[in-house]
Design a protein around this motif. Structure first.
Motif, PDB file in Angstrom:
ATOM      1  N   ALA A 119      38.633  60.013  85.365  1.00 37.14           N
ATOM      2  CA  ALA A 119      38.176  61.171  84.591  1.00 37.14           C
ATOM      3  C   ALA A 119      38.197  60.875  83.096  1.00 37.14           C
ATOM      4  O   ALA A 119      37.310  61.314  82.352  1.00 37.14           O
ATOM      5  CB  ALA A 119      39.048  62.391  84.899  1.00 37.14           C
ATOM      6  N   ARG A 120      39.190  60.135  82.645  1.00 35.70           N
ATOM      7  CA  ARG A 120      39.294  59.832  81.215  1.00 35.70           C
ATOM      8  C   ARG A 120      38.081  59.031  80.729  1.00 35.70           C
ATOM      9  O   ARG A 120      37.415  59.401  79.756  1.00 35.70           O
ATOM     10  CB  ARG A 120      40.555  59.022  80.942  1.00 35.70           C
ATOM     11  CG  ARG A 120      41.864  59.732  81.218  1.00 35.70           C
ATOM     12  CD  ARG A 120      43.030  58.792  80.963  1.00 35.70           C
ATOM     13  NE  ARG A 120      44.314  59.366  81.351  1.00 35.70           N
ATOM     14  CZ  ARG A 120      45.117  60.034  80.535  1.00 35.70           C
ATOM     15  NH1 ARG A 120      44.779  60.220  79.280  1.00 35.70           N
ATOM     16  NH2 ARG A 120      46.279  60.500  80.964  1.00 35.70           N
ATOM     17  N   GLY A 121      37.836  57.917  81.381  1.00 33.56           N
ATOM     18  CA  GLY A 121      36.763  57.039  80.937  1.00 33.56           C
ATOM     19  C   GLY A 121      35.391  57.663  81.064  1.00 33.56           C
ATOM     20  O   GLY A 121      34.539  57.507  80.182  1.00 33.56           O
ATOM     21  N   ALA A 132      33.901  60.822  89.378  1.00 35.45           N
ATOM     22  CA  ALA A 132      34.117  61.310  88.008  1.00 35.45           C
ATOM     23  C   ALA A 132      32.804  61.378  87.242  1.00 35.45           C
ATOM     24  O   ALA A 132      32.529  62.373  86.554  1.00 35.45           O
ATOM     25  CB  ALA A 132      35.120  60.418  87.288  1.00 35.45           C
ATOM     26  N   MET A 133      31.985  60.332  87.342  1.00 35.36           N
ATOM     27  CA  MET A 133      30.715  60.366  86.618  1.00 35.36           C
ATOM     28  C   MET A 133      29.846  61.520  87.099  1.00 35.36           C
ATOM     29  O   MET A 133      29.214  62.229  86.299  1.00 35.36           O
ATOM     30  CB  MET A 133      29.957  59.054  86.758  1.00 35.36           C
ATOM     31  CG  MET A 133      28.760  58.964  85.797  1.00 35.36           C
ATOM     32  SD  MET A 133      27.514  57.743  86.272  1.00 35.36           S
ATOM     33  CE  MET A 133      26.666  58.617  87.612  1.00 35.36           C
ATOM     34  N   ALA A 134      29.796  61.728  88.414  1.00 37.92           N
ATOM     35  CA  ALA A 134      28.985  62.816  88.960  1.00 37.92           C
ATOM     36  C   ALA A 134      29.449  64.164  88.419  1.00 37.92           C
ATOM     37  O   ALA A 134      28.627  65.020  88.050  1.00 37.92           O
ATOM     38  CB  ALA A 134      29.049  62.794  90.486  1.00 37.92           C
ATOM     39  N   ALA A 135      30.765  64.353  88.345  1.00 38.45           N
ATOM     40  CA  ALA A 135      31.305  65.624  87.855  1.00 38.45           C
ATOM     41  C   ALA A 135      30.969  65.850  86.392  1.00 38.45           C
ATOM     42  O   ALA A 135      30.515  66.942  85.997  1.00 38.45           O
ATOM     43  CB  ALA A 135      32.818  65.655  88.064  1.00 38.45           C
ATOM     44  N   THR A 151      39.054  65.639  89.070  1.00 38.93           N
ATOM     45  CA  THR A 151      38.463  64.748  90.083  1.00 38.93           C
ATOM     46  C   THR A 151      39.492  63.822  90.709  1.00 38.93           C
ATOM     47  O   THR A 151      39.145  62.926  91.472  1.00 38.93           O
ATOM     48  CB  THR A 151      37.243  63.935  89.570  1.00 38.93           C
ATOM     49  OG1 THR A 151      37.664  62.887  88.674  1.00 38.93           O
ATOM     50  CG2 THR A 151      36.235  64.830  88.881  1.00 38.93           C
ATOM     51  N   GLY A 152      40.778  64.014  90.416  1.00 35.03           N
ATOM     52  CA  GLY A 152      41.835  63.355  91.157  1.00 35.03           C
ATOM     53  C   GLY A 152      42.168  61.930  90.789  1.00 35.03           C
ATOM     54  O   GLY A 152      42.880  61.257  91.538  1.00 35.03           O
ATOM     55  N   SER A 212      34.229  67.929  78.740  1.00 30.67           N
ATOM     56  CA  SER A 212      35.618  67.891  79.182  1.00 30.67           C
ATOM     57  C   SER A 212      35.869  68.827  80.354  1.00 30.67           C
ATOM     58  O   SER A 212      35.276  69.901  80.450  1.00 30.67           O
ATOM     59  CB  SER A 212      36.543  68.272  78.021  1.00 30.67           C
ATOM     60  OG  SER A 212      37.891  68.318  78.453  1.00 30.67           O
ATOM     61  N   LEU A 213      36.768  68.399  81.224  1.00 28.91           N
ATOM     62  CA  LEU A 213      37.285  69.246  82.299  1.00 28.91           C
ATOM     63  C   LEU A 213      38.809  69.374  82.188  1.00 28.91           C
ATOM     64  O   LEU A 213      39.483  69.729  83.143  1.00 28.91           O
ATOM     65  CB  LEU A 213      36.903  68.662  83.662  1.00 28.91           C
ATOM     66  CG  LEU A 213      35.408  68.696  84.015  1.00 28.91           C
ATOM     67  CD1 LEU A 213      35.128  67.796  85.212  1.00 28.91           C
ATOM     68  CD2 LEU A 213      34.958  70.127  84.302  1.00 28.91           C
TER      69      LEU A 213
END
Length: 399
Positions: A118-120, A147-150, A113-114, A80-81
């Motif tokens: 981010a959720r998925g 998002a996946m990279a983060a 990540t804007g 989580s972020l």
């Protein structure tokens, strides 16, 4: 890549079901598409156990506050972020200007990540971690790859991102900062999917493409839970959603039905009409919805300033259509010029610099009001999917 997960904690996850033929699959094993129909799998929960809304008062303001209805079994596997519980804002100026009783916008651009991706991807990467996966790969129009990279970086996992060469630089650069391996492809996301499949021929990485694994949907559905909770367990009359792959549209509808099943939404609460908004440059769902094609399997789309809407052949087409028909909703398209005007109006009137996808919703809303498909007295919610910051290259000089 069939691995087992540990025994349960608080999640009520029960099984996975083929979205076409309803065959059941064990949730204790890593799954991708259904073996029976090669179509998306949907997570099912044991919803007959009593759950108290009062417990939410003491929980963190993230999507993980609904952990009983989410698929991660062991808390230590959550990656989580701080995603979720984004605000619902009143658009007073625009409502007054155009005669809406109540116009709302849920701003997913305030996620890590804007964007709503981010959720998925938080959920998909968390489940990948739970199953011992070492890395993930994704074809993306931009935000999902970021998002996946983060989240892979957060989890210590390898990330491979495949995106169109014309994707704005901001998306590419952010992936590099997270340490992802980035491949650029000439074409749209369907071409990126073919490239990702070739790169992952040995299936060493988990493909977390839209709806090709069951858990991105479970992250996205939390938007539906939040809309209900933030509106005091009532729902808007109409929700407009920018539908590329359509995971969020499907997920929000799934969430409303789950909330009804556990009694958090009263039996007499009317579910909203769902409106899928697409770009005129790439509107496969619109064409199918109005019967101008049998399905989107041969649809040819073009690029658009709303990168997330450039999905010409969505695997979730039938699920999206089901939501629209069940809810009494519709599908509409918006031109590139209208999106720019929408960005201008939301920025200058409400102080919101939204993604072109979000601007498309506002222009679609105006058009539906003019056509009588939305009534002025209805409560309308727009779901802005991301920040406009990363799209500067697409709209440079158009303000």
């Amino acid at each position: 890549m069939k691995t087992e997960q540990k025994t349960t904690s608080t999640s009520l996850l029960h099984s996975l079901t083929c979205s076409v033929c309803k065959q059941s699959y064990p949730a204790s094993e890593l799954q991708t598409l259904s073996a029976c129909c090669q179509m998306p799998l949907l997570a099912s929960y044991t919803l007959d156990e009593p759950l108290s809304k009062a417990a939410l008062c003491h929980r963190e303001a993230t999507m993980w506050r609904y952990h009983e209805l989410l698929p991660v079994i062991q808390k230590e596997n959550i990656v989580s972020l701080g995603e979720g519980f984004t605000p619902i804002l009143q658009l007073h100026t625009l409502a007054g200007r155009y005669g809406f009783r109540e116009l709302l916008l849920k701003d997913e651009g305030q996620n890590p990540t804007g964007s709503f991706k981010a959720r998925g991807l938080s959920m998909a990467v968390s489940k990948a971690k739970e199953f011992g996966v070492k890395g993930c790969i994704i074809p993306t129009a931009g935000n999902a790859g970021v998002a996946m990279a983060a989240y892979c970086a957060r989890a210590g996992m390898k990330a491979v991102v495949v995106m169109p060469r014309h994707t704005p630089k901001a998306f590419r650069e952010e992936c590099y900062w997270y340490g992802a391996e980035v491949h650029l492809v000439d074409g749209l996301i369907n071409d990126c999917a073919a490239k990702a499949k070739a790169l992952n021929a040995d299936e060493a990485l988990l493909d977390v493409s839209t709806l090709k694994e069951p858990y991105r949907l479970e992250g996205k559905k939390t938007m539906g839970y939040e809309i209900a909770e933030q509106l005091s367990w009532q729902l808007p009359d109409v929700i407009l959603y920018p539908a590329g792959g359509g995971t969020g549209l499907i997920g929000i509808w799934k969430a409303f039905h789950e909330l009804k099943s556990i009694g958090w939404l009263a039996p007499d609460v009317q579910l909203p009409r769902m409106v899928a908004v697409q770009a005129t440059n790439c509107m496969p769902l619109v064409e199918t919805f109005f019967g101008r094609q049998q399905n989107a399997q041969q649809y040819i789309g073009q690029s658009t300033i709303a990168n997330g809407l450039a999905v010409p052949r969505p695997i979730g087409e039938q699920l999206m259509l089901q939501v629209l028909f069940e809810s009494g909703g519709t599908a509409v398209s918006v031109s590139e010029e209208e999106m720019v005007r929408g960005m201008q109006e939301l920025s200058r009137s409400e102080g919101l610099f939204v993604a072109p996808e979000g601007a498309a919703l506002w222009m679609a809303c105006r058009n539906l009001l003019d056509s009588g498909l939305i009534q002025p007295e209805e409560q309308v919610l727009l779901l802005n999917t991301g920040s406009g910051q990363k799209y500067m290259e697409n709209v440079e000089g158009k303000y």
